[in-house]
Every structure is written in structure tokens, then in C-alpha cells.
Design a protein around this motif. Structure first.
Motif, PDB file in Angstrom:
ATOM      1  N   ASP A  68       0.844  -1.200   0.000  1.00 43.25           N
ATOM      2  CA  ASP A  68       0.000   0.000   0.000  1.00 43.25           C
ATOM      3  C   ASP A  68       0.879   1.249   0.000  1.00 43.25           C
ATOM      4  OD1 ASP A  68      -2.554   1.420   0.338  1.00 43.25           O
ATOM      5  OD2 ASP A  68      -1.698   2.000   2.277  1.00 43.25           O
ATOM      6  N   MET A  69       0.474   2.236  -0.809  1.00 42.75           N
ATOM      7  CA  MET A  69       1.175   3.522  -0.790  1.00 42.75           C
ATOM      8  C   MET A  69       0.342   4.494   0.028  1.00 42.75           C
ATOM      9  SD  MET A  69       2.726   4.602  -4.496  1.00 42.75           S
ATOM     10  CE  MET A  69       2.394   6.324  -4.298  1.00 42.75           C
ATOM     11  N   ALA A  70       0.946   5.095   1.032  1.00 39.58           N
ATOM     12  CA  ALA A  70       0.203   6.017   1.890  1.00 39.58           C
ATOM     13  C   ALA A  70      -0.242   7.247   1.093  1.00 39.58           C
ATOM     14  CB  ALA A  70       1.080   6.437   3.066  1.00 39.58           C
ATOM     15  N   SER A  73       2.382   9.873   0.747  1.00 37.93           N
ATOM     16  CA  SER A  73       3.720   9.453   0.308  1.00 37.93           C
ATOM     17  C   SER A  73       4.204  10.212  -0.928  1.00 37.93           C
ATOM     18  CB  SER A  73       3.718   7.955   0.011  1.00 37.93           C
ATOM     19  OG  SER A  73       2.821   7.684  -1.049  1.00 37.93           O
ATOM     20  N   VAL A  74       3.275  10.851  -1.632  1.00 33.00           N
ATOM     21  CA  VAL A  74       3.641  11.629  -2.828  1.00 33.00           C
ATOM     22  C   VAL A  74       3.031  13.032  -2.708  1.00 33.00           C
ATOM     23  CG1 VAL A  74       4.089   9.872  -4.594  1.00 33.00           C
ATOM     24  CG2 VAL A  74       1.747  10.358  -3.966  1.00 33.00           C
ATOM     25  N   SER A  75       3.557  13.997  -3.485  1.00 33.93           N
ATOM     26  CA  SER A  75       3.063  15.369  -3.302  1.00 33.93           C
ATOM     27  C   SER A  75       1.614  15.539  -3.757  1.00 33.93           C
ATOM     28  CB  SER A  75       4.000  16.375  -3.963  1.00 33.93           C
ATOM     29  OG  SER A  75       4.403  15.890  -5.196  1.00 33.93           O
ATOM     30  N   ARG A  77      -1.730  14.120  -3.482  1.00 35.46           N
ATOM     31  CA  ARG A  77      -2.312  13.130  -2.565  1.00 35.46           C
ATOM     32  C   ARG A  77      -2.739  11.874  -3.323  1.00 35.46           C
ATOM     33  NH1 ARG A  77      -7.487  11.805  -1.079  1.00 35.46           N
ATOM     34  NH2 ARG A  77      -7.789  11.111   1.062  1.00 35.46           N
ATOM     35  N   LYS A  78      -2.252  10.703  -2.851  1.00 27.87           N
ATOM     36  CA  LYS A  78      -2.629   9.452  -3.518  1.00 27.87           C
ATOM     37  C   LYS A  78      -3.983   9.003  -2.997  1.00 27.87           C
ATOM     38  CE  LYS A  78      -2.234   4.728  -3.744  1.00 27.87           C
ATOM     39  NZ  LYS A  78      -3.207   4.213  -2.799  1.00 27.87           N
ATOM     40  N   LYS A  79      -4.865   8.596  -3.923  1.00 22.04           N
ATOM     41  CA  LYS A  79      -6.196   8.129  -3.533  1.00 22.04           C
ATOM     42  C   LYS A  79      -6.032   6.924  -2.593  1.00 22.04           C
ATOM     43  CE  LYS A  79     -10.433   6.792  -5.845  1.00 22.04           C
ATOM     44  NZ  LYS A  79     -10.553   5.420  -6.267  1.00 22.04           N
ATOM     45  N   GLN A 119       7.046   7.097   1.907  1.00 22.94           N
ATOM     46  CA  GLN A 119       7.562   8.135   1.000  1.00 22.94           C
ATOM     47  C   GLN A 119       7.838   7.462  -0.334  1.00 22.94           C
ATOM     48  OE1 GLN A 119      10.243  10.547   4.177  1.00 22.94           O
ATOM     49  NE2 GLN A 119      11.088  10.410   2.142  1.00 22.94           N
ATOM     50  N   ALA A 120       7.378   8.069  -1.417  1.00 23.76           N
ATOM     51  CA  ALA A 120       7.574   7.438  -2.725  1.00 23.76           C
ATOM     52  C   ALA A 120       8.283   8.374  -3.690  1.00 23.76           C
ATOM     53  CB  ALA A 120       6.229   7.027  -3.312  1.00 23.76           C
ATOM     54  N   ASN A 121       9.424   7.904  -4.200  1.00 26.64           N
ATOM     55  CA  ASN A 121      10.107   8.615  -5.281  1.00 26.64           C
ATOM     56  C   ASN A 121      10.671   7.561  -6.232  1.00 26.64           C
ATOM     57  OD1 ASN A 121      11.662  10.167  -6.962  1.00 26.64           O
ATOM     58  ND2 ASN A 121      12.828  11.175  -5.369  1.00 26.64           N
ATOM     59  N   ALA A 122       9.776   6.737  -6.775  1.00 27.86           N
ATOM     60  CA  ALA A 122      10.085   5.606  -7.670  1.00 27.86           C
ATOM     61  C   ALA A 122      10.813   4.471  -6.936  1.00 27.86           C
ATOM     62  CB  ALA A 122      10.874   6.067  -8.882  1.00 27.86           C
ATOM     63  N   GLY A 123      10.715   3.293  -7.510  1.00 28.19           N
ATOM     64  CA  GLY A 123      11.383   2.123  -6.925  1.00 28.19           C
ATOM     65  C   GLY A 123      10.698   1.591  -5.671  1.00 28.19           C
ATOM     66  N   THR A 124       9.396   1.854  -5.535  1.00 29.30           N
ATOM     67  CA  THR A 124       8.740   1.465  -4.275  1.00 29.30           C
ATOM     68  C   THR A 124       8.518  -0.042  -4.176  1.00 29.30           C
ATOM     69  OG1 THR A 124       6.522   1.813  -5.146  1.00 29.30           O
ATOM     70  CG2 THR A 124       7.558   3.686  -4.056  1.00 29.30           C
ATOM     71  N   ARG A 125       8.223  -0.710  -5.340  1.00 23.30           N
ATOM     72  CA  ARG A 125       7.981  -2.168  -5.234  1.00 23.30           C
ATOM     73  C   ARG A 125       9.256  -2.867  -4.802  1.00 23.30           C
ATOM     74  NH1 ARG A 125       5.500  -3.154 -10.725  1.00 23.30           N
ATOM     75  NH2 ARG A 125       5.163  -0.936 -10.445  1.00 23.30           N
ATOM     76  N   CYS A 126      10.410  -2.381  -5.320  1.00 19.74           N
ATOM     77  CA  CYS A 126      11.689  -3.006  -4.957  1.00 19.74           C
ATOM     78  C   CYS A 126      12.015  -2.734  -3.495  1.00 19.74           C
ATOM     79  CB  CYS A 126      12.796  -2.490  -5.871  1.00 19.74           C
ATOM     80  SG  CYS A 126      12.564  -3.018  -7.575  1.00 19.74           S
ATOM     81  N   ASP A 164      15.073   7.313 -10.410  1.00 22.21           N
ATOM     82  CA  ASP A 164      14.204   8.054  -9.493  1.00 22.21           C
ATOM     83  C   ASP A 164      13.009   8.583 -10.295  1.00 22.21           C
ATOM     84  OD1 ASP A 164      15.083  10.327 -10.788  1.00 22.21           O
ATOM     85  OD2 ASP A 164      16.450  10.947  -9.193  1.00 22.21           O
ATOM     86  N   LYS A 165      12.097   9.277  -9.611  1.00 19.06           N
ATOM     87  CA  LYS A 165      10.856   9.701 -10.276  1.00 19.06           C
ATOM     88  C   LYS A 165      11.142  10.655 -11.432  1.00 19.06           C
ATOM     89  CE  LYS A 165       6.282   9.947 -10.474  1.00 19.06           C
ATOM     90  NZ  LYS A 165       5.960   9.390 -11.786  1.00 19.06           N
ATOM     91  N   GLU A 166      12.102  11.559 -11.218  1.00 18.68           N
ATOM     92  CA  GLU A 166      12.440  12.522 -12.269  1.00 18.68           C
ATOM     93  C   GLU A 166      12.897  11.788 -13.526  1.00 18.68           C
ATOM     94  OE1 GLU A 166      15.265  16.441 -12.930  1.00 18.68           O
ATOM     95  OE2 GLU A 166      15.294  15.468 -10.973  1.00 18.68           O
TER      96      GLU A 166
HETATM   97  N1  UDP Z   1       3.303   7.289  -8.119  1.00 15.68           N
HETATM   98  C1  UDP Z   1       2.469   8.321  -7.739  1.00 15.68           C
HETATM   99  N2  UDP Z   1       1.136   8.043  -7.522  1.00 15.68           N
HETATM  100  C2  UDP Z   1       0.612   6.780  -7.700  1.00 15.68           C
HETATM  101  C3  UDP Z   1       1.480   5.758  -8.110  1.00 15.68           C
HETATM  102  C4  UDP Z   1       2.817   6.043  -8.305  1.00 15.68           C
HETATM  103  O1  UDP Z   1       2.896   9.441  -7.547  1.00 15.68           O
HETATM  104  O2  UDP Z   1      -0.593   6.571  -7.499  1.00 15.68           O
HETATM  105  C5  UDP Z   1       4.753   7.585  -8.298  1.00 15.68           C
HETATM  106  C6  UDP Z   1       5.578   7.144  -7.096  1.00 15.68           C
HETATM  107  O3  UDP Z   1       6.629   8.056  -6.866  1.00 15.68           O
HETATM  108  C7  UDP Z   1       6.126   5.807  -7.559  1.00 15.68           C
HETATM  109  C8  UDP Z   1       6.385   6.143  -9.013  1.00 15.68           C
HETATM  110  O4  UDP Z   1       5.265   6.880  -9.415  1.00 15.68           O
HETATM  111  O5  UDP Z   1       7.285   5.434  -6.849  1.00 15.68           O
HETATM  112  C9  UDP Z   1       6.599   4.963  -9.927  1.00 15.68           C
HETATM  113  O6  UDP Z   1       5.541   4.072  -9.831  1.00 15.68           O
HETATM  114  P1  UDP Z   1       5.601   2.634 -10.482  1.00 15.68           P
HETATM  115  O7  UDP Z   1       4.194   2.170 -10.680  1.00 15.68           O
HETATM  116  O8  UDP Z   1       6.527   2.625 -11.645  1.00 15.68           O
HETATM  117  O9  UDP Z   1       6.207   1.703  -9.325  1.00 15.68           O
HETATM  118  P2  UDP Z   1       7.558   1.803  -8.478  1.00 15.68           P
HETATM  119  O10 UDP Z   1       8.644   2.351  -9.372  1.00 15.68           O
HETATM  120  O11 UDP Z   1       7.288   2.716  -7.326  1.00 15.68           O
HETATM  121  O12 UDP Z   1       7.824   0.401  -8.068  1.00 15.68           O
END
Ligand code: UDP
Length: 235
Positions: A68-70, A73-75, A77-79, A119-126, A164-166
Motif C-alpha cells: 500500500d502507498m500512503a 507518500s507523494v506530493s 495526494r494518492k487516492k 515516501q515514494a520517489n520511484a522504486g517502491t515495489r523493490c 528516481d521519479k524525475e
Molecule cells: N506514483 C504516484 N502516484 C501513484 C502511483 C505512483 O505518484 O498513485 C509515483 C511514485 O513516486 C512511484 C512512481 O510513481 O514510486 C513509480 O511508480 P511505479 O508504478 O513505476 O512503481 P515503483 O517504481 O514505485 O515500483
């Protein structure tokens, strides 16, 4: 081709990593893994008897992962609540972890793994897989190896480690290629491999090679964090 990455990292360099074990008091095992600005917390409950009983397997236990992504966790707001994305990530997390577990030791039982991305800045599944693997070890569940994970791929025409996200949002040079992998360094097996984007065979092999090296470094950090707990217990 780009000659440097947006945040100044080398192409084969991952972001700063940090692991910590034993952070959720009421869980049977727990861990945090941070890579750059991405933070994953994992909590393990079980093994315990699985209810309702029709879900039980008398031959072996069941592993259930919940990613789950809080909302914060991102700027943007994630639903809140589950989504197709979170269901998929929960499933691939289970598949990444299963090869190192021997669930025949736990018939009719369940091991629940809850992963929260704070906190999410890409790579969250890993990051979630790395934290979950540490949390399972902390829960005392016998494992053949610790599972390490990192995303590799291509940015600006270059093979890179840990997008990263950028970088994931860069559209130049045909857009980014994102390849999350999970790897068990001791027996050299890949337990997760997804691919989003385009890559040549040679670049793919190069990316996996770099990813393997990063996973070895991540495993060192996982081991360090786990040993830390036992050092404290021994005091
Ligand atoms: N992300 C977001 N909102 C969402 C889903 C993802 O802002 O509802 C951002 C978040 O920073 C995440 C990134 O997009 O880490 C990349 O998401 P992806 O699905 O590629 O998975 P991840 O790289 O996190 O494993």
C-alpha cells in the motif's frame, strides 16, 4: 545520449540506502528500507492458523503480501485504498519472496506481510520487497537467502541503476525503460523481472549485470541491519 544523470549520480550508482529492523513493536517481524527518498516499512504477522478454514492448505502455509502507498507518500495526494497497481505489486512481491521460503513447515497457516510506502520517489515495489525480506527474517522464518531488489533500466539512452521519479518521467531519447528486479545473491536467482519500455538485448544484459551488483550491496545492508538487532539483544 545524456552525459550525466539529473541528480548527478553515476550511471551504475544507486541512491543512498539504509535498513532498520524491528520498528513495528506489535508485529512478529518488521523492517524499514530507505533508498533515496523512497521509504518502505514492512510488518510480518504469523505464521498463524489461517481463517476462514476453507482457505487452508493442509500441505503448506500461505504467504499473503499486501502493498500500500500512503496517501501522504507523494506530493499529489494518492487516492487511498487498493488499486489495480497495488494488487499487481502485492502479487509480484509474493512471487519474489516465495522461492526463499519453505512453507511446507507451516501447514494450514498463513504468513501475512504488510508493506506500507510512507515516501515514494520511484522504486517502491523493490524497496517493499527488500523491507519484506528483512521483516520475514526478523520474524524468525527460515529463509534460503535474503531477497534484494532494485530497479534498473535506461534513461537518456544510457543503462542506469535505480531510476528516481524525475528519471522515470524523462521523455527524451525514446522515454525511460524501467526494469524492477529481485535477486537472491547467494544462489544467483532472479525472483522478479518486469519490464516497461524498450531495450536491446545487449543493454538488457548490461542492466541485469549492474542490478546484480547493486543487489549484492543491498544484501550487505540487509544483513547489517539484522545483525544490529541481535547485537542489541545480546547487551
Ligand atoms: N506514483 C504516484 N502516484 C501513484 C502511483 C505512483 O505518484 O498513485 C509515483 C511514485 O513516486 C512511484 C512512481 O510513481 O514510486 C513509480 O511508480 P511505479 O508504478 O513505476 O512503481 P515503483 O517504481 O514505485 O515500483
Amino acid at each position: 545520449m545524456i552525459d550525466k544523470r539529473p541528480d548527478g549520480r553515476k550511471f551504475e550508482e544507486m541512491r543512498k540506502i539504509e535498513g532498520k529492523v524491528g520498528i513495528v513493536k506489535r508485529a512478529d517481524g518488521s523492517a524499514m528500507f530507505k533508498i533515496g527518498d523512497t521509504v518502505a516499512i514492512a510488518a510480518v504477522h504469523g505464521p498463524r492458523v489461517l481463517h476462514p478454514r476453507f482457505l487452508q492448505d493442509p500441505q503448506k502455509g500461505v504467504l499473503r503480501c499486501n502493498y500500500d502507498m500512503a496517501t501522504f507518500s507523494v506530493s499529489d495526494r494518492k487516492k487511498p485504498g487498493p488499486s489495480r497497481r497495488s494488487t499487481e505489486i502485492s502479487l509480484v512481491t509474493e512471487k519474489s519472496l516465495l522461492p526463499v521460503l519453505d512453507l511446507s513447515m507451516y501447514p494450514s497457516s498463513v504468513i501475512d506481510v504488510f508493506i506500507e510506502i510512507t515516501q515514494a520517489n520511484a522504486g517502491t515495489r523493490c524497496a517493499g520487497i527488500v523491507a519484506a525480506s528483512m521483516a520475514l527474517a526478523h520474524a524468525g522464518i527460515p529463509m534460503k537467502d535474503l531477497v534484494s531488489a532494485i530497479s534498473v533500466g535506461k534513461v537518456g539512452g544510457r543503462v542506469v541503476v535505480d531510476l528516481d521519479k524525475e528519471e522515470e518521467d524523462l521523455e527524451s531519447f525514446g522515454g525511460p525503460t524501467d526494469i524492477p528486479i529481485a535477486y537472491t545473491p547467494k544462489n544467483g536467482e532472479f525472483t522478479l523481472l518486469q519490464l516497461d519500455g524498450n531495450i536491446t538485448k545487449e543493454e538488457f544484459i548490461e542492466a541485469l549485470k549492474l542490478g546484480r551488483e547493486s543487489c549484492k550491496q543491498i544484501q550487505k545492508e540487509q544483513e547489517r541491519a539484522l545483525k544490529e538487532v541481535y547485537k542489541e539483544k545480546g547487551k
